[in-house]
Structures are given as structure tokens and as C-alpha cells.
Design an enzyme around this catalytic site. Structure first.
Site, PDB file in Angstrom:
ATOM      1  CE  LYS A  22       8.950 -10.108   2.795  1.00 18.88           C
ATOM      2  NZ  LYS A  22       7.972  -9.599   3.226  1.00 18.88           N
ATOM      3  CG  ASN A  23       4.462 -11.783   2.099  1.00 16.88           C
ATOM      4  OD1 ASN A  23       5.481 -10.860   3.686  1.00 16.88           O
ATOM      5  ND2 ASN A  23       4.985 -11.188   1.240  1.00 16.88           N
ATOM      6  CB  CYS A 120       8.725  -2.247  -0.505  1.00 21.96           C
ATOM      7  SG  CYS A 120      10.649  -3.022  -0.697  1.00 21.96           S
ATOM      8  NE  ARG A 125       2.192  -2.065  -0.824  1.00 19.17           N
ATOM      9  CZ  ARG A 125       3.228  -2.997  -1.040  1.00 19.17           C
ATOM     10  NH1 ARG A 125       4.705  -2.369  -0.557  1.00 19.17           N
ATOM     11  NH2 ARG A 125       3.042  -4.331  -0.238  1.00 19.17           N
ATOM     12  CB  ILE A 127      -4.532   0.929   4.705  1.00 20.90           C
ATOM     13  CG1 ILE A 127      -4.518   2.169   4.769  1.00 20.90           C
ATOM     14  CG2 ILE A 127      -3.186   0.091   4.665  1.00 20.90           C
ATOM     15  CD1 ILE A 127      -4.615   1.926   6.508  1.00 20.90           C
ATOM     16  CG  ASP A 308       5.448 -10.709  -3.884  1.00 23.04           C
ATOM     17  OD1 ASP A 308       5.487 -11.577  -2.557  1.00 23.04           O
ATOM     18  OD2 ASP A 308       5.699  -9.479  -4.328  1.00 23.04           O
ATOM     19  NE  ARG A 400      11.384  -3.773   4.399  1.00 29.40           N
ATOM     20  CZ  ARG A 400      10.370  -3.632   3.603  1.00 29.40           C
ATOM     21  NH1 ARG A 400      10.042  -2.845   2.864  1.00 29.40           N
ATOM     22  NH2 ARG A 400       9.141  -4.443   3.926  1.00 29.40           N
TER      23      ARG A 400
HETATM   24  C1  EPZ Z   1       1.212  -8.341   0.300  1.00 30.33           C
HETATM   25  O1  EPZ Z   1       1.245  -6.980  -0.050  1.00 30.33           O
HETATM   26  C2  EPZ Z   1       2.786  -8.761   0.472  1.00 30.33           C
HETATM   27  N1  EPZ Z   1       3.337  -8.374   1.849  1.00 30.33           N
HETATM   28  C3  EPZ Z   1       3.106  -7.966  -1.020  1.00 30.33           C
HETATM   29  O2  EPZ Z   1       4.687  -9.284  -0.837  1.00 30.33           O
HETATM   30  C4  EPZ Z   1       2.909  -8.746  -1.942  1.00 30.33           C
HETATM   31  O3  EPZ Z   1       3.375  -8.291  -2.549  1.00 30.33           O
HETATM   32  C5  EPZ Z   1       1.282  -8.390  -2.074  1.00 30.33           C
HETATM   33  O4  EPZ Z   1       0.823  -8.807  -0.551  1.00 30.33           O
HETATM   34  C6  EPZ Z   1       0.209  -9.717  -3.212  1.00 30.33           C
HETATM   35  O5  EPZ Z   1       1.084 -10.765  -2.747  1.00 30.33           O
HETATM   36  C7  EPZ Z   1       2.842  -8.755   2.854  1.00 30.33           C
HETATM   37  O6  EPZ Z   1       2.555  -9.616   3.083  1.00 30.33           O
HETATM   38  C8  EPZ Z   1       3.889  -7.562   3.929  1.00 30.33           C
HETATM   39  P1  EPZ Z   1      -2.193  -6.331  -1.643  1.00 30.33           P
HETATM   40  P2  EPZ Z   1       0.148  -6.134   0.617  1.00 30.33           P
HETATM   41  O7  EPZ Z   1      -2.811  -5.839  -0.227  1.00 30.33           O
HETATM   42  O8  EPZ Z   1      -0.694  -6.885   1.292  1.00 30.33           O
HETATM   43  C9  EPZ Z   1      -4.280  -3.498  -3.793  1.00 30.33           C
HETATM   44  C10 EPZ Z   1       7.065  -8.571  -0.770  1.00 30.33           C
HETATM   45  O9  EPZ Z   1       8.195  -8.765  -1.243  1.00 30.33           O
HETATM   46  N2  EPZ Z   1      -5.522  -2.394  -2.498  1.00 30.33           N
HETATM   47  O10 EPZ Z   1      -2.370  -7.867  -1.572  1.00 30.33           O
HETATM   48  O11 EPZ Z   1       0.573  -5.526   0.736  1.00 30.33           O
HETATM   49  C11 EPZ Z   1      -2.643  -2.046  -3.692  1.00 30.33           C
HETATM   50  O12 EPZ Z   1      -2.091  -1.293  -3.658  1.00 30.33           O
HETATM   51  C12 EPZ Z   1       5.359  -8.070  -0.430  1.00 30.33           C
HETATM   52  O13 EPZ Z   1       7.013 -10.103   0.609  1.00 30.33           O
HETATM   53  C13 EPZ Z   1      -6.083  -1.610  -2.553  1.00 30.33           C
HETATM   54  O14 EPZ Z   1      -6.623  -0.915  -3.352  1.00 30.33           O
HETATM   55  O15 EPZ Z   1      -0.623  -6.648  -1.092  1.00 30.33           O
HETATM   56  C14 EPZ Z   1      -2.449  -3.118  -4.878  1.00 30.33           C
HETATM   57  O16 EPZ Z   1      -2.829  -2.969  -6.250  1.00 30.33           O
HETATM   58  C15 EPZ Z   1       5.940  -6.714  -1.251  1.00 30.33           C
HETATM   59  N3  EPZ Z   1      -6.562  -0.975  -1.000  1.00 30.33           N
HETATM   60  C16 EPZ Z   1      -3.468  -4.995  -4.736  1.00 30.33           C
HETATM   61  O17 EPZ Z   1      -4.413  -4.771  -3.868  1.00 30.33           O
HETATM   62  C17 EPZ Z   1      -5.984  -1.709  -0.311  1.00 30.33           C
HETATM   63  O18 EPZ Z   1      -6.774  -1.755   0.893  1.00 30.33           O
HETATM   64  C18 EPZ Z   1      -3.051  -5.731  -4.381  1.00 30.33           C
HETATM   65  O19 EPZ Z   1      -1.773  -6.070  -2.777  1.00 30.33           O
HETATM   66  C19 EPZ Z   1      -5.057  -3.035  -0.382  1.00 30.33           C
HETATM   67  C20 EPZ Z   1      -4.405  -3.081  -1.620  1.00 30.33           C
END
Ligand code: EPZ
Length: 435
Positions: A22-23, A120, A125, A127, A308, A400
Site C-alpha cells: 500500500k505505502n 490515521c 503527522r 509536513i 506499522d 484502508r
Molecule cells: C508513512 O507515514 C506510512 N504511511 C505510515 O504507515 C508509516 O507508519 C510511516 O511512514 C513510518 O514508516 C504511508 O506511507 C502512506 P513519516 P508518514 O513521515 O510518511 C515525523 C500505515 O499504517 N515527521 O515517516 O506520514 C512524524 O511526525 C501508515 O500504513 C515530521 O516531523 O510517516 C513521525 O514522527 C501509518 N515532519 C516521523 O517523522 C514531517 O514533515 C515519521 O513519519 C514528516 C514526518
């Protein structure tokens, strides 16, 4: 609202085939609009998040055709490249991956406007790292009326250091930088298998990306991207979920269409707690007989133990002998399932980002609620292992990210049905007791 009803206590046995990741699919489907040629993507998982993203891609004018359940043709040539190009509809706010269209459309049209991401509720979350990357490439961003707009005269390659390892930011910056002028370096990049898959996809379209899968990714911008046909890698987390379900129910399951290397952290932890994991070229077999043992887990970016998989593994540990400590170091709100598991008899306590688990012999079935995607999958595992009946509300979260989840579990001997009413639940219970 749809629910799952489960009659627990049956060890899972048999074979299950894993769908596309999915991701990886969410990044790849978004990146497909970056060319005006037709792109054909195979092994797309048929889950709610991919369907919603494809709806949004169609909504901005791209031509989207399902060639079969798992193969999609996308043609970005028809996107209305106008000032008010905007990705916004009630569905897109529900998935986090809508933000991948920011990087894809910024790369191609030098501007994009997308509804702020939903997804979720497992933490803040933010950006900020995505926008840090876009700004480094020369874009300006603005958040107004819960929409984020990014635009640039032109994009120029840059050196970008990610303060936190972020999957989303790595993918988004990789996409925008692919069509920037000159060289971009992403330092402290995420290394997940789906990052490599998105990079391979972009390279198959003519991008020049090197180092994906390491913490330094180098991108040389190109003038334009071209059409391609690409097949998505198998889903590491769906595979891991079935591995833990096999172990927690003391079953014996062959999980097919996987890349064992992507499962190493899960395999080693399951082995640590007493399960047997046999690896083949594109499959793993998971068996467990006696009671599992305790261990400690700390979630980390890949190749560490995946966040995850934290709820699913914690559920298996809640049934193991001894005390286990689970530390969630990625998200700040990923223990919401603990209250639900406690209702089934688990002995768990959460202090900050740490869960202390004292394993119990058995869970008893209960009515529980899925708080998010992976927690929902963990509650299904708990219901499968429990004595008696479990009803899980809000299975839309589970849908999802898991394709035909209850069907696949029934194929492994589980007694589980997707129901919509109290009447259906009564009927399921009567039929199960008759067996
Ligand atoms: C992706 O989310 C996945 N979702 C998540 O899977 C997964 O848990 C996560 O990566 C970590 O592997 C998708 O790919 C759609 P991150 P993402 O940016 O990209 C912080 C599932 O169950 N952060 O790697 O949103 C954030 O707060 C989902 O399939 C910032 O600080 O995760 C977190 O603490 C749930 N600033 C850490 O980084 C930013 O601009 C990791 O988040 C972005 C993130």
C-alpha cells in the site's frame, strides 16, 4: 457500520498470498501523473486508500482505467493544468497520502494545491519536512483554508537534510527533485522498501535517482518523464501481520509473494519469542506450538522494527509468558488499542511512549473498536487467539490497508465474517455454535 465478528481459538493453517505494498502504491500512483504518457501499474493493492487516491487523480482530470482488479492505467496528459488545479474532495482529506500529489504536481507543473492530509490518528503527522524540501528546491508554500499550495518559478536542485527520518518527505522530495534543474541530495533519507520501489518506478520513467535504500539519495533532474509499465513490490506489513497472526494462534501458515529480506526485523522478533520462521525465495512459513515467550521491541525506521507492526507484535506479546517492553519511537499516539486489548483480558500499562506488558495465558472475546488501521489488525489477531466471540467496530480503518482481510483469514481456517447488523452477529454466533 461494518463490523467483524470472530469466533476465536482456531489455529491458522494453510497458505495466503500477499498483495502489493500500500505505502509503495500510494507514492507510485501519485508519481504516475508526472508524465503525459500512459503509465501501467501492476500489483496495485485493492484497498480503500489506493481507490481514494485514484479517485482524486481522476478528479484533477487524469485518465484512470482499471485494466483488472490490480492493474491500473493512468494518463496525466488530460490533467487540467490551470491556475486552480486543486486536489480536494471529501475523501482525499481522509488519507494521508494525498500529499504525494504535492510533490508530483509541483515537479510537473511547478505548482500544486492539495487538501491538508488526513490519515490515521496516530500522532501529529506534521509536513514541515516536506515543505522544507520544497523550499530548498525554490518553491514557496502557503497553508490557507486547510489547503496547502506550493509553487515555484522553476525548481533547482539542492542539498536537503531531513531532521527526522520521514518516509513521506523522502518520497515527496524525490518526486519534485526528479524534474528540477541540476542535482539534489537528500540526507538522512528514509530507507524503507517502499522508498526503493518509488525510486525504481521513477527511474523506469526516465528519472535519475541513485542511493534509494540508503540514507543518502542523489537525484539528477531530467527535462521530462515518460510512460512505463511497473509492478509494485509485495506489502511488508500485510505479510508481517499474517506472520504474527500465525504465531499468536499457534498455527502453521505459508505466506506467499513476499520478499523475505524486507521481513528480517519481524522474523527475528518472532524467532526470539519462540515461533519458527522458515524462509524461501518468495515466501515465509511461520509455525508456533507452545506458548510464546516475552521480549522487548523498539520501533525504528527501516531496517529497524517497523512502527506499522507495533500493535500486532504487542498483541502477541500480551499472550506470551513473562513481561515485555514495547517502545514506540516514531509516533506519539500509537497505543490507543491497549484499552481495547485490556477489555479482552490483556495486562498492559502505557507510560508515555512505552507499553509494559505482562503476558496472560488467554484472552476472552469482547466487543472492541478499531482506533486506526494497524491497531484494528492487531485486534483481529487478538480475536482470533481469544476464547469466545469478538466483535470489532470501525473495520473501515482496517479496509484502508488490507485487501480482502476477512476472506484471506477464512482461507486459513479462521471463523470470521464481515457483518452489518446485530442480526448478522446473532446468526454468525448461532452457526458457529452449531459447528
Ligand atoms: C508513512 O507515514 C506510512 N504511511 C505510515 O504507515 C508509516 O507508519 C510511516 O511512514 C513510518 O514508516 C504511508 O506511507 C502512506 P513519516 P508518514 O513521515 O510518511 C515525523 C500505515 O499504517 N515527521 O515517516 O506520514 C512524524 O511526525 C501508515 O500504513 C515530521 O516531523 O510517516 C513521525 O514522527 C501509518 N515532519 C516521523 O517523522 C514531517 O514533515 C515519521 O513519519 C514528516 C514526518
Amino acid at each position: 457500520m461494518e463490523q467483524y465478528v470472530i469466533k476465536g481459538g482456531t489455529p491458522l493453517h494453510g497458505e495466503v498470498t500477499i498483495a502489493g505494498a500500500k505505502n509503495a502504491a500510494l507514492g507510485i500512483l501519485a508519481a504516475a501523473v508526472m508524465t503525459d504518457d500512459e503509465v501501467i501499474i501492476e500489483n496495485v493493492p485493492n484497498v480503500r486508500d489506493t481507490r481514494v487516491l485514484l479517485q482524486a487523480i481522476q478528479g484533477i482530470g487524469a485518465k484512470v482505467q482499471y485494466l483488472d482488479e490490480h492493474t491500473v492505467s493512468i494518463c496525466g496528459k488530460y490533467i487540467r493544468n490551470t491556475e486552480d488545479l486543486c486536489v480536494d474532495d471529501e475523501f482525499i482529506r481522509k488519507i494521508r497520502a494525498s500529499y504525494y500529489l504535492l510533490g508530483a504536481l509541483l515537479g510537473k507543473y511547478k505548482r500544486s494545491k492539495v487538501a491538508l492530509p488526513g490519515g490515521c490518528d496516530i500522532g501529529m503527522r506534521p509536513i514541515d519536512l516536506h515543505t522544507k524540501g520544497f523550499r530548498a528546491l525554490g518553491a514557496k508554500d502557503e497553508i490557507k483554508d486547510s489547503m496547502i499550495t506550493v509553487k515555484a518559478e522553476h525548481l533547482v536542485g539542492s542539498h536537503i537534510y531531513l531532521d527526522v527520518v520521514s518516509v513521506g518527505a523522502t518520497i515527496n522530495i524525490m518526486m519534485a527533485a526528479s524534474l528540477a534543474e541540476g542535482k539534489t541530495t537528500i540526507e538522512n533519507a528514509a530507507k524503507e522498501p517502499h522508498i526503493v520501489d518509488v525510486a525504481n518506478f521513477l527511474n523506469s520513467m526516465g528519472a535519475n535517482i541513485r542511493g534509494a535504500g540508503t540514507d543518502i539519495i542523489r537525484i539528477r533532474g531530467v527535462k521530462a518523464l515518460k510512460g512505463t509499465t511497473y509492478s509494485i513490490i509485495p506489502d511488508q506489513i500485510e505479510a508481517g501481520t499474517f506472520m504474527v497472526a500465525a504465531a499468536a494462534t499457534k498455527g502453521d501458515v505459508l505466506i506467499k509473494n513476499v520478499i523475505p529480506k524486507h521481513l528480517e526485523a519481524i522474523t527475528s522478533k518472532l524467532t526470539e519469542i519462540g515461533a519458527t520462521v522458515e524462509e524461501f525465495d518468495d515466501a515465509v512459513r511461520v509455525m508456533a506450538t507452545g506458548r510464546l515467550r516475552s521480549t522487548n521491541i523498539k520501533t525504528l525506521p527501516y531496517p529497524g522494527f517497523p512502527t506499522d507492526m507495533q500493535p500486532q507484535m504487542a498483541t502477541a506479546l500480551a499472550l506470551s509468558e513473562g513481561t515485555s517492553i514495547v517502545t514506540e519511537s516514531i509516533f506519539e499516539n500509537r497505543f490507543k488499542y491497549v484499552n481495547e486489548l485490556t477489555r479482552m483480558g490483556a495486562h498492559m500499562k502505557v507510560e508515555g511512549n512505552v507499553a509494559i506488558i505482562n503476558g496472560v495465558e488467554k484472552f476472552s472475546g469482547a466487543n472492541v473498536c478499531a482506533p486506526d488501521l494497524r491497531a484494528g489488525a492487531a485486534l483481529v489477531i487478538a480475536g482470533l487467539a481469544a476464547d469466545g466471540f469478538t466483535v470489532i467496530e470501525d473495520v473501515r480503518y482496517i479496509q484502508r490497508g488490507y485487501e480482502k482481510f476477512s476472506t484471506k483469514l477464512r482461507g486459513l481456517g479462521a471463523s470470521i465474517e464481515r457483518v452489518e447488523s446485530e442480526k448478522d452477529i446473532k446468526k454468525f454466533k448461532l452457526q458457529s455454535q452449531a459447528v
